[in-house]
Design a protein around this motif. Structure first.
Motif, mmCIF file in Angstrom:
data_model
loop_
_atom_site.group_PDB
_atom_site.id
_atom_site.type_symbol
_atom_site.label_atom_id
_atom_site.label_comp_id
_atom_site.label_asym_id
_atom_site.label_seq_id
_atom_site.Cartn_x
_atom_site.Cartn_y
_atom_site.Cartn_z
ATOM 1 N N THR A 151 17.902 -16.784 -6.357
ATOM 2 C CA THR A 151 18.104 -15.876 -5.232
ATOM 3 C C THR A 151 18.787 -16.588 -4.070
ATOM 4 O O THR A 151 19.742 -16.068 -3.482
ATOM 5 N N VAL A 152 18.339 -17.771 -3.752
ATOM 6 C CA VAL A 152 18.945 -18.545 -2.662
ATOM 7 C C VAL A 152 20.371 -18.929 -3.036
ATOM 8 O O VAL A 152 21.285 -18.851 -2.208
ATOM 9 N N GLU A 153 20.583 -19.321 -4.288
ATOM 10 C CA GLU A 153 21.923 -19.713 -4.724
ATOM 11 C C GLU A 153 22.900 -18.545 -4.610
ATOM 12 O O GLU A 153 24.036 -18.723 -4.161
ATOM 13 N N GLU A 154 22.469 -17.357 -4.988
ATOM 14 C CA GLU A 154 23.341 -16.184 -4.865
ATOM 15 C C GLU A 154 23.681 -15.919 -3.404
ATOM 16 O O GLU A 154 24.831 -15.589 -3.082
ATOM 17 N N VAL A 165 -0.554 -21.140 -18.379
ATOM 18 C CA VAL A 165 -0.045 -19.863 -17.869
ATOM 19 C C VAL A 165 0.310 -19.989 -16.388
ATOM 20 O O VAL A 165 1.365 -19.500 -15.946
ATOM 21 N N LEU A 166 -0.543 -20.630 -15.606
ATOM 22 C CA LEU A 166 -0.248 -20.815 -14.188
ATOM 23 C C LEU A 166 0.986 -21.686 -13.979
ATOM 24 O O LEU A 166 1.810 -21.411 -13.095
ATOM 25 N N LEU A 167 1.137 -22.714 -14.784
ATOM 26 C CA LEU A 167 2.313 -23.570 -14.686
ATOM 27 C C LEU A 167 3.580 -22.789 -15.043
ATOM 28 O O LEU A 167 4.608 -22.918 -14.366
ATOM 29 N N ALA A 168 3.517 -21.966 -16.069
ATOM 30 C CA ALA A 168 4.669 -21.148 -16.454
ATOM 31 C C ALA A 168 5.017 -20.155 -15.348
ATOM 32 O O ALA A 168 6.203 -19.938 -15.049
ATOM 33 N N ALA A 169 4.013 -19.558 -14.730
ATOM 34 C CA ALA A 169 4.264 -18.625 -13.631
ATOM 35 C C ALA A 169 4.889 -19.350 -12.438
ATOM 36 O O ALA A 169 5.805 -18.822 -11.789
ATOM 37 N N TYR A 170 4.436 -20.544 -12.155
ATOM 38 C CA TYR A 170 5.004 -21.339 -11.062
ATOM 39 C C TYR A 170 6.468 -21.673 -11.331
ATOM 40 O O TYR A 170 7.329 -21.513 -10.456
ATOM 41 N N ALA A 227 8.544 -20.093 -13.306
ATOM 42 C CA ALA A 227 9.330 -18.861 -13.235
ATOM 43 C C ALA A 227 9.585 -18.458 -11.783
ATOM 44 O O ALA A 227 10.689 -18.027 -11.436
ATOM 45 N N GLY A 228 8.598 -18.593 -10.934
ATOM 46 C CA GLY A 228 8.758 -18.259 -9.523
ATOM 47 C C GLY A 228 9.749 -19.169 -8.823
ATOM 48 O O GLY A 228 10.589 -18.702 -8.038
ATOM 49 N N VAL A 229 9.676 -20.451 -9.092
ATOM 50 C CA VAL A 229 10.621 -21.393 -8.480
ATOM 51 C C VAL A 229 12.033 -21.120 -8.985
ATOM 52 O O VAL A 229 12.997 -21.156 -8.215
ATOM 53 N N ASN A 230 12.158 -20.814 -10.269
ATOM 54 C CA ASN A 230 13.466 -20.509 -10.845
ATOM 55 C C ASN A 230 14.056 -19.257 -10.194
ATOM 56 O O ASN A 230 15.227 -19.228 -9.822
#
Length: 68
Positions: free
Chosen positions: A45-48, A30-35, A37-40
């Motif tokens: 956001t930066v790409e936009e 779960v923590l890995l999935a949250a990480y 998702a956050g990086v994605n």
């Protein structure tokens, strides 16, 4: 030391250990999935922001026929 080894082979202790490892694996997943998702989200956001800030070069606008 022999008593500890004998206690570790009892089925209830093994089941408890397996449950702990299962919960630990679930929490890590779960923590890995949250990480991820956050990086994605941060990357999008930066790409936009980068795409919005890109402007065409004035030299390229000058070389286009019919853009005058």
């Amino acid at each position: 030391m022999v008593q500890i080894a004998a206690m570790a082979t009892r089925p209830d202790l093994l089941e408890a250990r397996n449950r702990r490892w299962s919960w630990l694996a679930i929490v890590v997943a779960v923590l890995l999935a949250a990480y991820v998702a956050g990086v994605n989200w941060a990357a999008r956001t930066v790409e936009e922001g980068v795409q919005a800030s890109i402007q065409p070069l004035p030299v390229l606008n000058r070389d286009r026929p019919g853009s005058d």
